[in-house]
Design a protein around this motif. Structure first.
Motif, PDB file in Angstrom:
ATOM      1  N   ALA A 164       0.827  -1.201   0.000  1.00  0.00           N
ATOM      2  CA  ALA A 164       0.000   0.000   0.000  1.00  0.00           C
ATOM      3  C   ALA A 164       0.865   1.257   0.000  1.00  0.00           C
ATOM      4  O   ALA A 164       0.624   2.206  -0.772  1.00  0.00           O
ATOM      5  CB  ALA A 164      -0.921  -0.012   1.218  1.00  0.00           C
ATOM      6  N   VAL A 165       1.889   1.276   0.869  1.00  0.00           N
ATOM      7  CA  VAL A 165       2.776   2.436   0.927  1.00  0.00           C
ATOM      8  C   VAL A 165       3.550   2.581  -0.382  1.00  0.00           C
ATOM      9  O   VAL A 165       3.722   3.693  -0.916  1.00  0.00           O
ATOM     10  CB  VAL A 165       3.739   2.315   2.124  1.00  0.00           C
ATOM     11  CG1 VAL A 165       4.780   3.441   2.093  1.00  0.00           C
ATOM     12  CG2 VAL A 165       2.967   2.353   3.434  1.00  0.00           C
ATOM     13  N   GLY A 166       4.011   1.442  -0.942  1.00  0.00           N
ATOM     14  CA  GLY A 166       4.742   1.492  -2.200  1.00  0.00           C
ATOM     15  C   GLY A 166       3.885   2.021  -3.334  1.00  0.00           C
ATOM     16  O   GLY A 166       4.365   2.815  -4.180  1.00  0.00           O
ATOM     17  N   ALA A 167       2.614   1.604  -3.386  1.00  0.00           N
ATOM     18  CA  ALA A 167       1.718   2.110  -4.436  1.00  0.00           C
ATOM     19  C   ALA A 167       1.525   3.621  -4.291  1.00  0.00           C
ATOM     20  O   ALA A 167       1.469   4.364  -5.295  1.00  0.00           O
ATOM     21  CB  ALA A 167       0.381   1.384  -4.344  1.00  0.00           C
ATOM     22  N   TYR A 168       1.422   4.074  -3.040  1.00  0.00           N
ATOM     23  CA  TYR A 168       1.287   5.515  -2.798  1.00  0.00           C
ATOM     24  C   TYR A 168       2.531   6.262  -3.301  1.00  0.00           C
ATOM     25  O   TYR A 168       2.426   7.313  -3.943  1.00  0.00           O
ATOM     26  CB  TYR A 168       1.087   5.755  -1.309  1.00  0.00           C
ATOM     27  CG  TYR A 168       1.047   7.214  -0.925  1.00  0.00           C
ATOM     28  CD1 TYR A 168      -0.134   7.954  -1.009  1.00  0.00           C
ATOM     29  CD2 TYR A 168       2.207   7.863  -0.470  1.00  0.00           C
ATOM     30  CE1 TYR A 168      -0.165   9.297  -0.671  1.00  0.00           C
ATOM     31  CE2 TYR A 168       2.182   9.212  -0.123  1.00  0.00           C
ATOM     32  CZ  TYR A 168       0.997   9.912  -0.230  1.00  0.00           C
ATOM     33  OH  TYR A 168       0.969  11.257   0.103  1.00  0.00           O
ATOM     34  N   LEU A 169       3.713   5.715  -3.023  1.00  0.00           N
ATOM     35  CA  LEU A 169       4.953   6.360  -3.464  1.00  0.00           C
ATOM     36  C   LEU A 169       5.069   6.375  -4.979  1.00  0.00           C
ATOM     37  O   LEU A 169       5.525   7.368  -5.563  1.00  0.00           O
ATOM     38  CB  LEU A 169       6.154   5.635  -2.843  1.00  0.00           C
ATOM     39  CG  LEU A 169       6.296   5.726  -1.321  1.00  0.00           C
ATOM     40  CD1 LEU A 169       7.473   4.875  -0.839  1.00  0.00           C
ATOM     41  CD2 LEU A 169       6.469   7.182  -0.882  1.00  0.00           C
ATOM     42  N   VAL A 170       4.638   5.271  -5.639  1.00  0.00           N
ATOM     43  CA  VAL A 170       4.670   5.238  -7.108  1.00  0.00           C
ATOM     44  C   VAL A 170       3.702   6.255  -7.678  1.00  0.00           C
ATOM     45  O   VAL A 170       4.003   6.973  -8.658  1.00  0.00           O
ATOM     46  CB  VAL A 170       4.325   3.815  -7.614  1.00  0.00           C
ATOM     47  CG1 VAL A 170       4.126   3.819  -9.139  1.00  0.00           C
ATOM     48  CG2 VAL A 170       5.414   2.836  -7.238  1.00  0.00           C
ATOM     49  N   ALA A 171       2.515   6.379  -7.058  1.00  0.00           N
ATOM     50  CA  ALA A 171       1.506   7.319  -7.551  1.00  0.00           C
ATOM     51  C   ALA A 171       1.981   8.759  -7.440  1.00  0.00           C
ATOM     52  O   ALA A 171       1.576   9.623  -8.232  1.00  0.00           O
ATOM     53  CB  ALA A 171       0.202   7.137  -6.769  1.00  0.00           C
ATOM     54  N   HIS A 172       2.848   9.044  -6.456  1.00  0.00           N
ATOM     55  CA  HIS A 172       3.368  10.396  -6.269  1.00  0.00           C
ATOM     56  C   HIS A 172       4.770  10.546  -6.848  1.00  0.00           C
ATOM     57  O   HIS A 172       5.508  11.476  -6.487  1.00  0.00           O
ATOM     58  CB  HIS A 172       3.376  10.751  -4.784  1.00  0.00           C
ATOM     59  CG  HIS A 172       1.998  10.969  -4.217  1.00  0.00           C
ATOM     60  ND1 HIS A 172       1.137   9.929  -3.908  1.00  0.00           N
ATOM     61  CD2 HIS A 172       1.311  12.134  -3.918  1.00  0.00           C
ATOM     62  CE1 HIS A 172       0.014  10.416  -3.434  1.00  0.00           C
ATOM     63  NE2 HIS A 172       0.083  11.758  -3.437  1.00  0.00           N
ATOM     64  N   ASP A 173       5.147   9.612  -7.729  1.00  0.00           N
ATOM     65  CA  ASP A 173       6.433   9.676  -8.434  1.00  0.00           C
ATOM     66  C   ASP A 173       7.641   9.710  -7.496  1.00  0.00           C
ATOM     67  O   ASP A 173       8.701  10.242  -7.840  1.00  0.00           O
ATOM     68  CB  ASP A 173       6.479  10.894  -9.366  1.00  0.00           C
ATOM     69  CG  ASP A 173       5.471  10.778 -10.488  1.00  0.00           C
ATOM     70  OD1 ASP A 173       5.238   9.631 -10.968  1.00  0.00           O
ATOM     71  OD2 ASP A 173       4.908  11.816 -10.896  1.00  0.00           O
ATOM     72  N   GLU A 174       7.487   9.126  -6.304  1.00  0.00           N
ATOM     73  CA  GLU A 174       8.617   9.029  -5.393  1.00  0.00           C
ATOM     74  C   GLU A 174       9.325   7.673  -5.508  1.00  0.00           C
ATOM     75  O   GLU A 174      10.357   7.448  -4.886  1.00  0.00           O
ATOM     76  CB  GLU A 174       8.144   9.223  -3.946  1.00  0.00           C
ATOM     77  CG  GLU A 174       7.584  10.605  -3.670  1.00  0.00           C
ATOM     78  CD  GLU A 174       7.187  10.777  -2.221  1.00  0.00           C
ATOM     79  OE1 GLU A 174       7.867  10.162  -1.346  1.00  0.00           O
ATOM     80  OE2 GLU A 174       6.223  11.504  -1.925  1.00  0.00           O
ATOM     81  N   LEU A 175       8.757   6.783  -6.312  1.00  0.00           N
ATOM     82  CA  LEU A 175       9.312   5.438  -6.485  1.00  0.00           C
ATOM     83  C   LEU A 175       8.904   4.923  -7.847  1.00  0.00           C
ATOM     84  O   LEU A 175       7.751   5.132  -8.279  1.00  0.00           O
ATOM     85  CB  LEU A 175       8.767   4.504  -5.388  1.00  0.00           C
ATOM     86  CG  LEU A 175       9.339   3.086  -5.325  1.00  0.00           C
ATOM     87  CD1 LEU A 175      10.801   3.138  -4.862  1.00  0.00           C
ATOM     88  CD2 LEU A 175       8.524   2.221  -4.360  1.00  0.00           C
ATOM     89  N   SER A 176       9.837   4.279  -8.547  1.00  0.00           N
ATOM     90  CA  SER A 176       9.499   3.742  -9.874  1.00  0.00           C
ATOM     91  C   SER A 176       8.743   2.421  -9.727  1.00  0.00           C
ATOM     92  O   SER A 176       8.886   1.700  -8.728  1.00  0.00           O
ATOM     93  CB  SER A 176      10.764   3.521 -10.694  1.00  0.00           C
ATOM     94  OG  SER A 176      11.515   2.437 -10.157  1.00  0.00           O
ATOM     95  N   ALA A 177       7.937   2.115 -10.728  1.00  0.00           N
ATOM     96  CA  ALA A 177       7.176   0.859 -10.706  1.00  0.00           C
ATOM     97  C   ALA A 177       8.113  -0.346 -10.705  1.00  0.00           C
ATOM     98  O   ALA A 177       7.864  -1.357 -10.040  1.00  0.00           O
ATOM     99  CB  ALA A 177       6.234   0.805 -11.911  1.00  0.00           C
ATOM    100  N   GLY A 178       9.204  -0.235 -11.451  1.00  0.00           N
ATOM    101  CA  GLY A 178      10.163  -1.342 -11.496  1.00  0.00           C
ATOM    102  C   GLY A 178      10.793  -1.600 -10.143  1.00  0.00           C
ATOM    103  O   GLY A 178      10.986  -2.757  -9.733  1.00  0.00           O
ATOM    104  N   THR A 179      11.107  -0.522  -9.407  1.00  0.00           N
ATOM    105  CA  THR A 179      11.697  -0.698  -8.077  1.00  0.00           C
ATOM    106  C   THR A 179      10.703  -1.351  -7.125  1.00  0.00           C
ATOM    107  O   THR A 179      11.061  -2.201  -6.306  1.00  0.00           O
ATOM    108  CB  THR A 179      12.148   0.661  -7.517  1.00  0.00           C
ATOM    109  OG1 THR A 179      13.105   1.241  -8.408  1.00  0.00           O
ATOM    110  CG2 THR A 179      12.782   0.491  -6.150  1.00  0.00           C
TER     111      THR A 179
END
Length: 611
Positions: free
Chosen positions: A282-297
């Motif tokens: 859940a936290v990772g999806a939030y970070l991806v949605a806010h461009d703080e984390l790449s989907a690949g990572t």
């Protein structure tokens, strides 16, 4: 019952000595054996570690695929990483194959070596040890416990190392991918550590109890098989079946308790990491949605976390197996740690012919209740060289025990026993038992040929000596057996009658022409005609040896030159048969079976009764 024996587990510790057991300390005792295969263990652990680490490379490749060819829609660039994934799979398979192959044969040899050491130890331990321990307990230690220790070295030990290395490497990799998500995934570690420590403490007690109960169940099965004739003859098979069911249900309840404890652990070690992984997603999806984390990572991180599920989820199984192996190790070393009777390093020559002397010999069984008198309370007896001495006494007076002291089947608790002037404690047991041959009242035969059973008394005897011993024991029935002396007599010799077994046991005692002979009522199972023939042949054998013969019947007593009467733990009288009949009321009673003493004064008939 097993709960009252020495080897019953302490209910609070799982250790029969009452000590709090350390799993690691117990397993470290396997090192002297495992040292021989340490190279193979290292190769196996290395191969398994590399195989597990190769699985951690897969999430890294997946992350590169998502952020690279898939993000750019470049199919041409997709094939090299896909080929790398295939190569990693092949490498992992080859490494796991190597892990199994390098350990299979050496661990089989290690198990065989441990079993051989256990068997040799059992042969060296005194009879008093075997009196205290159930045979089923020894069987379970030599079979199921050995298997548990071998399997621990083959799999759990290796993967406790491999999974620890894999887990640490995976944690490092997750922190390099995204440290915030890694902290979320690690949150369950603290409760898991507390839970596993409590699980180890409780499970070790239950595992020990289950292994002891398994030994008790084996004892019941063995007794039922060996005593099948008695059970059938008295119609008690249902009673024994009920006893078996009770033992079986008791073991079943313990095994269910083990399963319940393991299920509780698994529920937590599977549930908590899954909850943490869901939170990390859940936290990772939030970070991806806010461009703080790449989907690949995120894909790489979650794949790494999923790759660590096996090292975490297998923790309960590995801890359970480690505890069972530790318990098996404890049970193995309980036998191996038993002190052995001291034995002189070299044989001493016997002195001038003096026969057998018992001087102030005392004996009590180790488990005799405190305050009870010694069974033998000061035996003084001299069997002259070349003499046959009959030993008589009431049932339970200690006759068999006294004869068992001579070959040191039991150790006297006081006094001294000599053979031709040499203290028997100064003779190595192997040499002592070459000098003293024994025939017991209850003959024991082994699953071997007639020849092998008889020649246990003198392995170097030739066919002539074998034939002579069989003739002395009036064992002519052997010639009528299907293969003569090469006939297999079966377990406990149950294919033969009681008299036939007794005659073979007697032949075993006399085959080596021993200088000292101990016969414990050797003719009790023979009919009158065969007994007379055996006695006639025995006279010639007894004329060339020094013998102590336990006797219950006048016919056996007449084989002896003199008779000793045992009563109240002491020798009451010694003399010839006729002398004792004349002078010893107790002896007259033993020989006649009637009261030897008559009331003093004249007999006065009761009124109205004609005498």
């Amino acid at each position: 019952m097993a709960e009252n024996r020495q080897d019953a587990p302490n209910p609070s510790t799982g250790d029969p000595t009452g000590r709090r057991r350390s799993t690691v300390r117990s397993l470290l005792r396997l090192w002297p054996y495992a040292r021989a295969v340490r190279g193979r263990l290292a190769v196996s652990a290395t191969a398994a570690t590399l195989a597990m680490l190769s699985t951690l490379a897969v999430p890294v490749v997946l992350g590169r695929i998502v952020d690279g060819p898939l993000a750019r829609h470049d199919l041409a660039a997709l094939w090299p990483p896909v080929g790398l994934l295939l190569l990693l799979g092949l490498v992992e398979s080859a490494l796991f194959y190597t892990r199994r192959v390098v350990l299979a044969r050496p661990l089989g040899r290690l198990e065989a070596a441990m079993r051989a050491d256990l068997y040799a130890k059992l042969q060296r331990l005194p009879v008093s040890f075997h009196d205290r321990w159930g045979s089923g307990q020894m069987l379970s230690r030599a079979t199921t416990d050995m298997n548990a220790m071998r399997l621990f070295l083959a799999f759990p030990l290796v993967f406790l190392i491999v999974n620890s290395v894999t887990f640490l490497a995976g944690i490092v990799l997750m922190f390099t991918q995204e440290w915030r998500l890694a902290l979320i995934v690690l949150l369950p570690c603290v409760p898991l550590v507390v839970l596993t420590r409590r699980f180890e403490s409780d499970y070790s007690v239950t595992a020990r109890l289950a292994q002891d109960q398994n030994g008790d169940l084996a004892t019941v099965v063995e007794e039922s098989v060996l005593g099948i004739r008695i059970l059938k003859a008295f119609g008690r098979h249902r009673t024994m079946a009920e006893h078996f069911r009770e033992q079986s249900h008791r073991l079943r309840r313990t095994e269910l308790r083990k399963a319940h404890q393991l299920a509780n652990l698994w529920a937590v070690i599977v549930g908590l990491p899954e909850i943490a992984l869901g939170c990390a997603l859940a936290v990772g999806a939030y970070l991806v949605a806010h461009d703080e984390l790449s989907a690949g990572t995120l894909v790489a991180f979650l794949s790494t976390a999923l790759a660590l599920r096996w090292p975490v989820e297998s923790l309960g199984w590995l801890l359970a197996y480690a505890n069972e192996a530790a318990t098996a190790t404890d049970r193995f070393f309980e036998v191996m740690d038993e002190p052995e009777p001291e034995d002189p390093g070299s044989a001493h020559a016997l002195g001038a012919p003096d026969g057998i002397r018992f001087s102030g010999v005392r004996f009590r069984y180790p488990d005799a209740p405190d305050g009870t008198p010694d069974l033998l309370a000061g035996i003084d007896l001299h069997v002259r060289s070349g003499e046959t001495m009959a030993l008589v006494g009431a049932t339970g007076s200690g006759k068999t025990t006294l004869t068992a002291l001579l070959p040191r089947l039991y150790e006297a608790t006081g006094g001294r026993i000599t053979l031709d002037g040499r203290d028997i404690t100064e003779l190595p047991r192997e040499r002592l038992r070459e000098l003293v041959a024994v025939a017991f009242e209850e003959p024991t035969l082994f699953s071997a040929t007639v020849r092998e059973n008889v020649l246990m008394g003198a392995p170097g005897a030739d066919d002539r000596q074998l034939a002579s011993a069989l003739a002395t024991a009036q064992a002519g029935f052997v010639e009528k057996l299907p293969a003569g002396v090469e006939t297999q007599v079966g377990e406990q010799g149950l294919s033969l009658s009681g008299g036939q077994r007794q005659r073979l046991a007697l032949a075993r005692a006399v085959v080596g022409s021993p200088p000292f002979l101990v016969l414990d009522d050797p003719l009790s199972a023979l009919d009158v005609h065969t007994e007379a023939l055996v006695e006639r042949a025995l006279r010639e054998v007894l004329g060339s040896t020094t013998a102590l013969v336990v006797a219950h019947r006048p016919s056996t007593v007449l084989l002896a030159d003199r008779v000793a009467v045992l009563a109240d733990g002491r020798i009451e009288a010694v003399g010839t048969h006729q002398e004792l009949l004349r002078d010893c009321p107790h002896y007259r009673e033993l020989m006649s079976g009637e009261a030897a003493l008559v009331p003093e004064g004249p007999l006065v008939p009761e009124e109205g009764v004609v005498r």
